[in-house]
Scaffold this motif. Structure first.
Motif, mmCIF file in Angstrom:
data_model
loop_
_atom_site.group_PDB
_atom_site.id
_atom_site.type_symbol
_atom_site.label_atom_id
_atom_site.label_comp_id
_atom_site.label_asym_id
_atom_site.label_seq_id
_atom_site.Cartn_x
_atom_site.Cartn_y
_atom_site.Cartn_z
ATOM 1 N N UNK A 178 0.871 -1.175 0.000
ATOM 2 C CA UNK A 178 0.000 0.000 0.000
ATOM 3 C C UNK A 178 0.909 1.226 0.000
ATOM 4 N N UNK A 179 1.167 1.761 -1.181
ATOM 5 C CA UNK A 179 2.121 2.862 -1.313
ATOM 6 C C UNK A 179 1.612 4.152 -0.704
ATOM 7 N N UNK A 180 0.323 4.222 -0.400
ATOM 8 C CA UNK A 180 -0.209 5.426 0.246
ATOM 9 C C UNK A 180 0.017 5.414 1.748
ATOM 10 N N UNK A 181 0.469 4.292 2.283
ATOM 11 C CA UNK A 181 0.819 4.190 3.700
ATOM 12 C C UNK A 181 2.314 4.481 3.814
ATOM 13 N N UNK A 182 2.660 5.612 4.437
ATOM 14 C CA UNK A 182 4.054 6.055 4.431
ATOM 15 C C UNK A 182 5.008 5.018 5.007
ATOM 16 N N UNK A 183 4.685 4.461 6.142
ATOM 17 C CA UNK A 183 5.589 3.503 6.782
ATOM 18 C C UNK A 183 5.789 2.276 5.900
ATOM 19 N N UNK A 184 4.710 1.776 5.318
ATOM 20 C CA UNK A 184 4.797 0.599 4.459
ATOM 21 C C UNK A 184 5.581 0.903 3.186
ATOM 22 N N UNK A 185 5.345 2.087 2.635
ATOM 23 C CA UNK A 185 6.035 2.475 1.411
ATOM 24 C C UNK A 185 7.538 2.619 1.652
ATOM 25 N N UNK A 186 7.917 3.215 2.766
ATOM 26 C CA UNK A 186 9.341 3.406 3.078
ATOM 27 C C UNK A 186 10.039 2.054 3.189
ATOM 28 N N UNK A 221 2.068 12.669 -6.119
ATOM 29 C CA UNK A 221 1.134 11.549 -6.232
ATOM 30 C C UNK A 221 1.957 10.273 -6.200
ATOM 31 N N UNK A 222 1.988 9.610 -5.069
ATOM 32 C CA UNK A 222 2.863 8.460 -4.899
ATOM 33 C C UNK A 222 2.500 7.308 -5.841
ATOM 34 N N UNK A 223 1.218 7.144 -6.163
ATOM 35 C CA UNK A 223 0.818 6.065 -7.066
ATOM 36 C C UNK A 223 1.287 6.337 -8.495
ATOM 37 N N UNK A 224 1.220 7.579 -8.936
ATOM 38 C CA UNK A 224 1.763 7.946 -10.243
ATOM 39 C C UNK A 224 3.272 7.744 -10.252
ATOM 40 N N UNK A 225 3.902 8.132 -9.162
ATOM 41 C CA UNK A 225 5.350 8.005 -9.020
ATOM 42 C C UNK A 225 5.791 6.555 -9.184
ATOM 43 N N UNK A 226 5.033 5.635 -8.612
ATOM 44 C CA UNK A 226 5.441 4.237 -8.613
ATOM 45 C C UNK A 226 5.069 3.480 -9.902
#
Length: 307
Positions: A178-186, A221-226
């Motif tokens: 879940x890339x919108x969750x900062x901790x999980x994305x990091x 936009x983290x989802x666009x980024x990924x």
């Protein structure tokens, strides 16, 4: 008492937003604008800060006017709908030229890592008067071949070795994040860096985590980024134009690049007129957080851009 030696420092310019080619891109420069320009282009899902400030400053100290910037769909630059970028690597090459325009630069040395190397090749093909030399690190001459090589299907399957099975496992892992969750994305970004690290690298988890925090927090936009860069790369083909690249070209590639095996670099070296290939034993694909590689890159770049 002897006076303390004066330490010369290069100016670090303020970050700015550049408007070009229908988008806004964050950019930053280092050094003296009267020095030869060196544009640094980073890879997919990576921000301009993957080129550390210390590295940029070292190049500027060597007499280069260094510019780094965020590609579209990265950091605070313009974003497009996730999964529907609507642009190709060719468009991103036009963006790079627009950054040069914004700084009043006619011609620049250009260094690109991974997708940045693909962009650099397209600048050399489509804007030959704007580039003085090309430095291609950990990249490919054909973005459209990556997916077909991985799946074993498509017109270019068999042209290049398939990515390592660890890359397929990484893609599966990333699909569940879940890339919108900062901790999980990091933590996912740190895991990705670790997977892409070669056996000759010293993996620096703390530096990777610090970088990941910046990536996540700065992304518009983290989802666009990924997602979008991979799609843009897959839609892009330029290998039949490699023969048209007429600038001095240096290619550096790791022996343990798990996503783009060494045959990608060998193809560029064979098909770009006069290109030179330097193979780095034990190096992986990630724009390394190991300081010894920054020394290798800096020395190579300074020598390559001395003309």
């Amino acid at each position: 008492m002897l006076a303390a030696a004066k330490i010369e420092t290069v100016p670090v310019h303020e970050e700015r937003m550049v408007r070009t080619n229908g988008v806004e891109l964050r950019a930053q420069a280092f050094g003296n604008p009267s020095d030869p320009a060196l544009l640094l282009i980073t890879g997919a899902t990576a921000s301009m800060k993957r080129w550390p400030e210390e590295f940029c400053t070292r190049l500027a100290d060597a007499g280069r006017f260094v510019i780094r910037f965020d590609n579209r769909d990265t950091g605070p630059s313009t974003t497009f709908p996730p999964g529907a970028p609507g642009y190709t690597v060719r468009d991103m090459a036009d963006d790079a030229v627009g950054v040069l325009d914004a700084y009043g630069i006619d011609r620049a040395h250009i260094a690109g890592w991974s997708m940045g190397g693909m962009i650099t090749q397209n600048v050399a093909i489509h804007h030959p008067k704007r580039i003085r030399s090309a430095f291609l690190f950990g990249t490919t001459p054909d973005g459209s071949s990556i997916g077909s090589a991985a799946s074993g299907s498509g017109k270019d399957s068999g042209a290049f070795a398939a990515p390592s099975p660890r890359i397929v496992q990484l893609l599966t892992y990333n699909a569940g994040v879940d890339w919108t969750d900062e901790a999980q994305a990091v933590e996912a970004w740190v895991h990705e860096d670790m997977v892409l690290t070669g056996p000759g690298d010293t993996f620096a988890a703390d530096l990777s985590r610090d970088n990941a925090h910046v990536l996540v927090r700065e992304a518009r936009n983290i989802l666009s980024h990924r997602t979008n860069h991979g799609i843009a790369v897959a839609m892009s083909y330029w290998r039949d134009r490699l023969k048209d690249i007429r600038v001095p070209t240096l290619i550096m590639h790791g022996t343990h690049d798990y996503i783009l095996p060494l045959d990608h670099a060998k193809a560029m070296a064979a098909e770009i007129p006069g290109a030179k290939l330097v193979v780095v034993e034990g190096m992986g694909h990630v724009l390394s957080l190991d300081s010894r590689y920054w020394d290798v890159f800096a020395r190579a770049l300074i020598a390559h851009t001395a003309h």
